[in-house]
Design a protein around this motif. Structure first.
Motif, PDB file in Angstrom:
ATOM      1  N   ARG A 257       0.812  -1.219   0.000  1.00 34.80           N
ATOM      2  CA  ARG A 257       0.000   0.000   0.000  1.00 34.80           C
ATOM      3  C   ARG A 257       0.849   1.274   0.000  1.00 34.80           C
ATOM      4  NH1 ARG A 257      -2.761  -3.703   3.354  1.00 34.80           N
ATOM      5  NH2 ARG A 257      -4.891  -4.055   2.662  1.00 34.80           N
TER       6      ARG A 257
ATOM      7  N   GLU B 148      -9.106  10.575  12.796  1.00 32.49           N
ATOM      8  CA  GLU B 148     -10.429  10.092  12.418  1.00 32.49           C
ATOM      9  C   GLU B 148     -11.004  10.997  11.341  1.00 32.49           C
ATOM     10  OE1 GLU B 148     -12.953   9.625  15.818  1.00 32.49           O
ATOM     11  OE2 GLU B 148     -11.781   7.950  16.577  1.00 32.49           O
TER      12      GLU B 148
ATOM     13  N   GLU C 274      -9.919  11.291   8.425  1.00 28.54           N
ATOM     14  CA  GLU C 274      -8.868  11.530   7.431  1.00 28.54           C
ATOM     15  C   GLU C 274      -8.200  10.231   6.991  1.00 28.54           C
ATOM     16  OE1 GLU C 274      -8.165  14.399   6.020  1.00 28.54           O
ATOM     17  OE2 GLU C 274      -9.453  15.624   7.299  1.00 28.54           O
ATOM     18  N   MET C 275      -8.350   9.180   7.800  1.00 29.94           N
ATOM     19  CA  MET C 275      -7.721   7.890   7.525  1.00 29.94           C
ATOM     20  C   MET C 275      -8.811   6.838   7.370  1.00 29.94           C
ATOM     21  SD  MET C 275      -4.707   7.972  10.416  1.00 29.94           S
ATOM     22  CE  MET C 275      -3.206   7.382   9.641  1.00 29.94           C
ATOM     23  N   ASN C 276      -8.582   5.906   6.442  1.00 31.57           N
ATOM     24  CA  ASN C 276      -9.524   4.795   6.342  1.00 31.57           C
ATOM     25  C   ASN C 276      -9.246   3.782   7.448  1.00 31.57           C
ATOM     26  OD1 ASN C 276      -7.507   2.904   5.466  1.00 31.57           O
ATOM     27  ND2 ASN C 276      -7.727   3.653   3.366  1.00 31.57           N
ATOM     28  N   GLU C 277     -10.044   2.733   7.516  1.00 30.71           N
ATOM     29  CA  GLU C 277      -9.931   1.753   8.599  1.00 30.71           C
ATOM     30  C   GLU C 277      -8.547   1.094   8.644  1.00 30.71           C
ATOM     31  OE1 GLU C 277     -12.051  -2.444   9.894  1.00 30.71           O
ATOM     32  OE2 GLU C 277     -13.180  -1.039   8.652  1.00 30.71           O
ATOM     33  N   THR C 278      -8.015   0.751   7.479  1.00 31.02           N
ATOM     34  CA  THR C 278      -6.694   0.112   7.428  1.00 31.02           C
ATOM     35  C   THR C 278      -5.610   1.084   7.878  1.00 31.02           C
ATOM     36  OG1 THR C 278      -7.427  -1.315   5.624  1.00 31.02           O
ATOM     37  CG2 THR C 278      -5.052  -1.103   5.946  1.00 31.02           C
ATOM     38  N   GLU C 279      -5.699   2.323   7.428  1.00 34.87           N
ATOM     39  CA  GLU C 279      -4.711   3.324   7.838  1.00 34.87           C
ATOM     40  C   GLU C 279      -4.769   3.560   9.348  1.00 34.87           C
ATOM     41  OE1 GLU C 279      -4.221   6.108   3.886  1.00 34.87           O
ATOM     42  OE2 GLU C 279      -5.959   6.473   5.183  1.00 34.87           O
TER      43      GLU C 279
END
Length: 152
Positions: free
Chosen positions: A85, A101, A103-108
């Motif tokens: 990634r 929160e 600004e980032m997806n779940e994986t990030e």
């Protein structure tokens, strides 16, 4: 009192305090709070960039355009163990990795790093978050110290 003498007295006071306090407090007393952007520059991550784009160089360019009094440090690491990634970047404040929160997806959020930092637009967005941290308009969530993470 001349400024050179004031500086000398302040340094002496800090050094005296540092010898009286436990190590972790003395380090905090002598260092100023900094925001760090850690960018993966491993070959696997950089191979995902088009052309000659390099996220670290892009961050450094923004840093040069920014104010002189910025306390942002840009450092590189050669692997964050998230090569699929990449390129990846972490934002840290006072040795704590920050998550954002919204600004980032779940994986990030789980991996505590921004992934797919492959364009100037993405770098500029992250730079905006960092500048927001400095001026107090953005809040990050402290998510652990850097020595507990898997940066190699």
């Amino acid at each position: 009192m001349p400024s050179a003498i004031k500086f000398h007295v302040r340094v002496q006071v800090l050094l005296i305090c540092a010898t009286l306090l436990p190590y972790q407090y003395s380090v905090l007393a002598l260092s100023s709070p900094t925001t760090t952007i850690r960018v993966c520059t491993g070959s696997s991550c950089l191979s995902k960039c088009r052309g000659a784009f390099n996220p670290k160089k892009s961050f450094q360019s923004l840093q040069k355009q920014s104010e002189e009094n910025s306390s942002v440090e840009i450092e590189e690491t050669f692997c964050m163990n998230q090569c699929k990634r990449g390129p990846n970047a972490r934002i840290m404040k006072d040795a704590q990795v920050l998550t954002f929160e919204g600004e980032m997806n779940e994986t990030e959020m789980k991996r505590k790093s921004f992934q797919g930092v492959r364009s100037d637009e993405r770098v500029e967005h992250l730079w905006g978050l960092v500048k927001g941290l400095e001026d107090g308009t953005v809040d990050g969530i402290a998510s652990g110290s850097t020595d507990k993470l898997t940066d190699i």
